[in-house]
Design an enzyme around this catalytic site. Sequence first.
Site, short mmCIF file in Angstrom:
data_model
loop_
_atom_site.label_atom_id
_atom_site.label_comp_id
_atom_site.label_asym_id
_atom_site.label_seq_id
_atom_site.Cartn_x
_atom_site.Cartn_y
_atom_site.Cartn_z
N THR A 1 0.27 -1.88 -20.24
CA THR A 1 0.42 -2.35 -18.86
C THR A 1 0.24 -3.87 -18.77
O THR A 1 0.82 -4.51 -17.90
CB THR A 1 -0.60 -1.66 -17.93
OG1 THR A 1 -1.93 -2.01 -18.31
CG2 THR A 1 -0.43 -0.15 -17.98
N HIS B 1 -1.30 2.47 22.78
CA HIS B 1 -1.51 2.77 24.18
C HIS B 1 -2.16 1.60 24.94
O HIS B 1 -3.11 0.98 24.45
CB HIS B 1 -2.38 4.01 24.34
CG HIS B 1 -1.78 5.24 23.73
ND1 HIS B 1 -0.58 5.77 24.16
CD2 HIS B 1 -2.20 6.03 22.72
CE1 HIS B 1 -0.30 6.85 23.46
NE2 HIS B 1 -1.26 7.02 22.57
N LYS C 1 1.45 -1.41 -14.28
CA LYS C 1 0.51 -2.39 -13.76
C LYS C 1 0.78 -2.55 -12.27
O LYS C 1 1.90 -2.89 -11.87
CB LYS C 1 0.68 -3.73 -14.46
CG LYS C 1 -0.54 -4.62 -14.38
CD LYS C 1 -1.67 -4.04 -15.22
CE LYS C 1 -2.52 -5.11 -15.88
NZ LYS C 1 -3.52 -4.53 -16.79
#
Length: 307
Positions: free
Chosen positions: A57, A259, A12
């Site tokens: 799950t 930059h 999960k």
Amino acid sequence: MPTILGQNQYGKAENRVVKITRDGATHHIKDLNVSVALSGEMDDVHLTGSNANVLPTDTTKNTVYAFAKEYGIESAEQFGIHLARHFVNSQEPIHQARIRIEEYSWERIETSDANSKFIGSEDVKHSFVRKGQETRVSEITYNGSEWQVISGLKDLVVMNSTNSEFWGYVKDKYTTLQEAYDRILATQVSSRWRFNWTDDEQRMPNWERSYEQTKKHMLEAFAETYSLSLQQTLYQMGSRIINNRSEIDEIRFSLPNKHHFLVDLEPFGLKNDNEVYFAADRPYGLIEATVLRDGVEPKIPVDLSNL
């Protein structure tokens, strides 16, 4: 054409759990995003559809929430260790559990004396604001006998407004970049570091202090390095951590070069003396490297970036 089943796992993903610890009127928050991946004897579910070895799950999700109550959340690493140990030791078909955790930090909101007429500023210990610096990450893997703990962070944005240069590089007919002897150096740090704690017989690190100190050394090295390249700064950051944190053997960085270009103000009759910059978000240089303790084998995956 015959086929065979390769590596597989299930679990999960992204279970958001927020744990409030109430210490009287003072509250503490742990806010985690927990992903569980389990692997082992899972051939039949793929080949025949038999779920005999499958822990749902949904059960792994429930376990995350139950463990938050049962064990609390001392640290992301400790919580992941509890979960991984449980899944491997309680389910015979499961041979390995990998727990990935993102932690979102909160800090207490400081209140002014002016509010005391309403609630008392000294009594406000339950209000928080999300910290905006970085997201803490952890990955805990357990196979029943050996642990691997990799911690780290992402989205930590840092900048040096000076003490950075970039010159002496290779030039060819396509080169237009001007050499810089005083530039802004900025990056958004993504980093993972691997602990040398691998079995229960070893003394377990103090996960919270280790994270705080690792980040501290990372930032100090960034600030204190007179940089001739982002690569040099990266190596100094990694070396500072390896040399000061004995529990860490390996650290990897992915550093995009954020930059900042000087704006041409001459058309307006103005001189730009390293004061006004254009912050470009893309394209950007991407610098990645691993720093290791001497004699250590690298184990952190190299795909920190999504590129």
